[in-house]
Write a protein that holds these residues in place. Structure first.
Motif, mmCIF file in Angstrom:
data_model
loop_
_atom_site.group_PDB
_atom_site.id
_atom_site.type_symbol
_atom_site.label_atom_id
_atom_site.label_comp_id
_atom_site.label_asym_id
_atom_site.label_seq_id
_atom_site.Cartn_x
_atom_site.Cartn_y
_atom_site.Cartn_z
ATOM 1 N N LYS A 107 -37.570 -45.103 67.900
ATOM 2 C CA LYS A 107 -36.835 -44.051 68.616
ATOM 3 C C LYS A 107 -35.334 -44.277 68.488
ATOM 4 C CE LYS A 107 -36.697 -44.141 73.089
ATOM 5 N NZ LYS A 107 -37.048 -44.092 74.528
ATOM 6 N N TRP A 108 -34.912 -45.531 68.635
ATOM 7 C CA TRP A 108 -33.492 -45.881 68.483
ATOM 8 C C TRP A 108 -32.978 -45.505 67.099
ATOM 9 C CZ3 TRP A 108 -31.600 -49.218 64.787
ATOM 10 C CH2 TRP A 108 -30.244 -49.552 64.891
ATOM 11 N N ALA A 109 -33.811 -45.740 66.072
ATOM 12 C CA ALA A 109 -33.388 -45.466 64.695
ATOM 13 C C ALA A 109 -33.321 -43.976 64.388
ATOM 14 C CB ALA A 109 -34.335 -46.159 63.720
ATOM 15 N N GLY A 110 -33.944 -43.155 65.237
ATOM 16 C CA GLY A 110 -33.926 -41.719 65.011
ATOM 17 C C GLY A 110 -35.241 -41.136 64.529
ATOM 18 N N LEU A 111 -36.314 -41.929 64.623
ATOM 19 C CA LEU A 111 -37.634 -41.452 64.224
ATOM 20 C C LEU A 111 -38.345 -40.821 65.416
ATOM 21 C CD1 LEU A 111 -38.672 -44.608 62.183
ATOM 22 C CD2 LEU A 111 -38.268 -42.342 61.204
ATOM 23 N N SER A 112 -39.176 -39.832 65.147
ATOM 24 C CA SER A 112 -40.000 -39.222 66.183
ATOM 25 C C SER A 112 -41.214 -40.109 66.436
ATOM 26 C CB SER A 112 -40.453 -37.823 65.737
ATOM 27 O OG SER A 112 -41.288 -37.233 66.704
ATOM 28 N N HIS A 117 -56.074 -39.846 48.043
ATOM 29 C CA HIS A 117 -54.889 -40.687 48.158
ATOM 30 C C HIS A 117 -53.962 -40.327 47.001
ATOM 31 C CE1 HIS A 117 -57.649 -42.903 50.697
ATOM 32 N NE2 HIS A 117 -56.708 -43.755 51.052
ATOM 33 N N THR A 118 -52.776 -39.844 47.290
ATOM 34 C CA THR A 118 -51.854 -39.416 46.245
ATOM 35 C C THR A 118 -50.443 -39.938 46.545
ATOM 36 O OG1 THR A 118 -51.483 -37.319 47.425
ATOM 37 C CG2 THR A 118 -53.133 -37.314 45.668
ATOM 38 N N THR A 119 -49.631 -40.040 45.507
ATOM 39 C CA THR A 119 -48.246 -40.453 45.712
ATOM 40 C C THR A 119 -47.499 -39.344 46.453
ATOM 41 O OG1 THR A 119 -47.597 -39.551 43.565
ATOM 42 C CG2 THR A 119 -48.213 -41.878 43.642
ATOM 43 N N TYR A 120 -46.504 -39.755 47.198
ATOM 44 C CA TYR A 120 -45.763 -38.807 48.037
ATOM 45 C C TYR A 120 -44.295 -39.224 48.047
ATOM 46 C CZ TYR A 120 -44.591 -35.880 52.073
ATOM 47 O OH TYR A 120 -44.033 -34.940 52.907
ATOM 48 N N LYS A 121 -43.396 -38.249 47.981
ATOM 49 C CA LYS A 121 -41.965 -38.524 48.006
ATOM 50 C C LYS A 121 -41.403 -38.188 49.375
ATOM 51 C CE LYS A 121 -37.720 -38.045 45.364
ATOM 52 N NZ LYS A 121 -37.068 -37.486 44.157
ATOM 53 N N LEU A 122 -41.000 -39.208 50.096
ATOM 54 C CA LEU A 122 -40.390 -38.998 51.409
ATOM 55 C C LEU A 122 -39.001 -38.392 51.259
ATOM 56 C CD1 LEU A 122 -41.071 -42.276 53.450
ATOM 57 C CD2 LEU A 122 -41.908 -39.992 54.009
ATOM 58 N N PRO A 123 -38.605 -37.514 52.172
ATOM 59 C CA PRO A 123 -37.226 -36.993 52.155
ATOM 60 C C PRO A 123 -36.231 -38.151 52.285
ATOM 61 C CG PRO A 123 -38.597 -35.712 53.653
ATOM 62 C CD PRO A 123 -39.412 -36.899 53.239
ATOM 63 N N LYS A 124 -35.070 -37.976 51.680
ATOM 64 C CA LYS A 124 -34.046 -39.023 51.675
ATOM 65 C C LYS A 124 -33.630 -39.428 53.083
ATOM 66 C CE LYS A 124 -33.391 -39.688 47.222
ATOM 67 N NZ LYS A 124 -33.640 -41.005 46.593
ATOM 68 N N ASP A 125 -33.550 -38.452 54.000
ATOM 69 C CA ASP A 125 -33.103 -38.802 55.348
ATOM 70 C C ASP A 125 -34.132 -39.668 56.071
ATOM 71 O OD1 ASP A 125 -34.810 -36.556 55.433
ATOM 72 O OD2 ASP A 125 -34.080 -36.004 57.414
ATOM 73 N N ILE A 126 -35.423 -39.419 55.824
ATOM 74 C CA ILE A 126 -36.468 -40.256 56.428
ATOM 75 C C ILE A 126 -36.433 -41.652 55.813
ATOM 76 C CG2 ILE A 126 -38.944 -40.545 56.804
ATOM 77 C CD1 ILE A 126 -37.738 -38.320 58.456
ATOM 78 N N GLN A 127 -36.214 -41.739 54.506
ATOM 79 C CA GLN A 127 -36.112 -43.048 53.858
ATOM 80 C C GLN A 127 -34.948 -43.848 54.439
ATOM 81 O OE1 GLN A 127 -36.592 -43.460 49.595
ATOM 82 N NE2 GLN A 127 -37.389 -41.389 49.407
ATOM 83 N N ARG A 128 -33.801 -43.199 54.611
ATOM 84 C CA ARG A 128 -32.642 -43.897 55.177
ATOM 85 C C ARG A 128 -32.929 -44.374 56.601
ATOM 86 N NH1 ARG A 128 -29.705 -39.793 52.299
ATOM 87 N NH2 ARG A 128 -29.754 -38.468 54.171
ATOM 88 N N THR A 129 -33.634 -43.544 57.365
ATOM 89 C CA THR A 129 -33.961 -43.917 58.739
ATOM 90 C C THR A 129 -34.926 -45.093 58.775
ATOM 91 O OG1 THR A 129 -33.661 -41.611 59.403
ATOM 92 C CG2 THR A 129 -34.776 -43.046 60.959
ATOM 93 N N LEU A 130 -35.868 -45.142 57.843
ATOM 94 C CA LEU A 130 -36.802 -46.271 57.782
ATOM 95 C C LEU A 130 -36.088 -47.563 57.398
ATOM 96 C CD1 LEU A 130 -39.962 -44.649 56.141
ATOM 97 C CD2 LEU A 130 -39.696 -45.409 58.504
ATOM 98 N N VAL A 131 -35.121 -47.488 56.493
ATOM 99 C CA VAL A 131 -34.332 -48.666 56.142
ATOM 100 C C VAL A 131 -33.568 -49.154 57.371
ATOM 101 C CG1 VAL A 131 -32.412 -49.536 54.757
ATOM 102 C CG2 VAL A 131 -34.134 -48.066 53.699
ATOM 103 N N LYS A 132 -33.009 -48.216 58.122
ATOM 104 C CA LYS A 132 -32.297 -48.556 59.357
ATOM 105 C C LYS A 132 -33.250 -49.223 60.341
ATOM 106 C CE LYS A 132 -29.668 -46.275 63.079
ATOM 107 N NZ LYS A 132 -29.194 -44.949 63.592
ATOM 108 N N TYR A 133 -34.456 -48.687 60.455
ATOM 109 C CA TYR A 133 -35.463 -49.231 61.368
ATOM 110 C C TYR A 133 -35.855 -50.653 60.976
ATOM 111 C CZ TYR A 133 -40.070 -50.062 63.378
ATOM 112 O OH TYR A 133 -41.137 -50.629 64.013
ATOM 113 N N MET A 134 -36.197 -50.851 59.688
ATOM 114 C CA MET A 134 -36.663 -52.167 59.241
ATOM 115 C C MET A 134 -35.555 -53.214 59.332
ATOM 116 S SD MET A 134 -39.916 -51.968 58.490
ATOM 117 C CE MET A 134 -40.421 -53.138 57.248
ATOM 118 N N THR A 135 -34.332 -52.810 59.088
ATOM 119 C CA THR A 135 -33.201 -53.735 59.217
ATOM 120 C C THR A 135 -33.035 -54.171 60.664
ATOM 121 O OG1 THR A 135 -32.078 -52.669 57.341
ATOM 122 C CG2 THR A 135 -30.734 -54.025 58.810
ATOM 123 N N ARG A 136 -33.114 -53.207 61.574
ATOM 124 C CA ARG A 136 -32.929 -53.512 62.995
ATOM 125 C C ARG A 136 -34.053 -54.387 63.547
ATOM 126 N NH1 ARG A 136 -32.747 -55.071 67.291
ATOM 127 N NH2 ARG A 136 -31.950 -54.152 69.227
#
Length: 334
Positions: free
Chosen positions: A147-152, A265-284
């Motif tokens: 939630k802090w990182a901006g994820l729902s 099961h198929t490959t999927y491309k996450l939107p760039k903003d979600i990817q950036r938010t996940l990097v922020k989350y994992m770093t924190r």
């Protein structure tokens, strides 16, 4: 200069980390050393010493993987290690002659000896056990940081209070998702098979004071799914698999009730903003590696569920062709 990579795991999980060893051996031309916790402390040994006059030193008896070939009983100096990946430690090799109380004591000593060693490495440890264990078993903390990182996140309650759980069920429309706080396997004494408790839907009418008060659980608003996403994260590298769990009655609530014959099961491309938010989350949250579970709703909203610091990925790579082993190998070698 040779980079010696140390994996601390157990031989039962070889299928999990062997593809990574293969990449490091064949593409990066470096050796990997595996400390097999299934053989510790009787066969696989560890010694470490500390003194006022010199820095920490010690050694491990390992299996060395070089050019795809393995050699057992190779001593590895801990100060020669470039990077450490401790994953799924597993069971120890305790003497069968010990009585149950002594065996329990010995197992605990073995686990904490390795954890103590991991705190002494001067090189990077991915992920440090004190962080990985805390994150894995603290779902509320995971959700709060998301939630802090901006994820729902789903509306969530952890409680053993009957009236609070009933009130939450009403807010969720009369039914909700229930799952365990701590994920652990159980043994069926009759069949000797291991099984787990997965997420399920429960209605307010099914709630009883006894069941709610028996132990606290996680209760969540059920999120409708378009697909579920299994996201592999390795030091900022993100690879995503879409799991079409709604194609099977077995997997609609929890895709871990596997139905590979019907669930795509198929490959999927996450939107760039979600990817950036996940990097922020994992770093924190302090993780360099993890497997992240999310939901894509019918309204195309991304909802975070959880991260597993030692999550498996082999079947995802096999079904989609995503080179997850390459991303993990790169994380370990750089």
């Amino acid at each position: 200069m040779e980079k010696k990579i140390l994996i601390i795991s157990n031989s039962d999980e070889l299928y999990y980390y062997k593809p990574v060893i293969k990449v490091i051996n064949e593409i990066y031309n470096h050796d990997v050393y595996v400390f097999d916790f299934n053989q510790y402390p009787r066969t696989a040994t560890m010694s470490v010493s500390l003194s006022n006059s010199r820095k920490v030193c010690g050694s491990l008896k390992t299996t060395q993987w070089s050019k795809g070939q393995s050699r057992k009983g190779v001593m590895l100096e801990i100060n020669d290690v470039f990077k450490v990946w401790p994953i799924r430690i597993g069971n120890t090799n305790i003497s069968p002659e010990l009585d149950p109380v002594s065996a329990f004591f010995a197992k605990k000593q073995a686990h904490y000896a390795i954890e103590s060693l991991l705190a002494l490495f001067e090189c990077e440890v991915i992920n440090p056990p004190r962080i990985a264990r805390f994150v894995q078993h603290n779902k509320l903390y995971q959700l709060e940081i998301a939630k802090w990182a901006g994820l729902s996140i789903p509306d969530t309650l952890v409680s053993s209070n009957y009236s609070d759980v009933c009130e939450f069920a009403e807010k969720c429309g009369g039914s909700m998702l229930v799952k365990s706080i701590y994920t652990m396997p159980f043994l069926n004494e009759d069949t000797k098979e291991m099984f787990g408790i997965y997420s399920s839907i429960i209605t307010k009418r099914e709630l009883t004071s006894f069941s709610v008060k028996a132990c606290p659980n996680i209760y969540q608003a059920y999120i409708e799914k378009k697909v579920e996403l299994r996201i592999s994260y390795a030091n900022g590298k993100i690879m995503t698999c879409s799991i079409d769990s709604q194609l099977s009655e077995k997997t609609k609530i929890d895709w871990r009730n596997y139905d590979f014959g019907n669930v795509k099961h198929t490959t999927y491309k996450l939107p760039k903003d979600i990817q950036r938010t996940l990097v922020k989350y994992m770093t924190r949250i302090g993780l360099k590696y993890g497997q992240i579970d999310m939901i894509l709703t019918p309204n195309d909203e991304y909802v975070f569920l959880e991260v597993n610091p030692s999550g498996q990925w082999g079947w995802i790579q096999g079904l989609t062709g995503l080179e997850i082993d390459h991303s993990i190998a790169k994380m370990l070698i750089e």
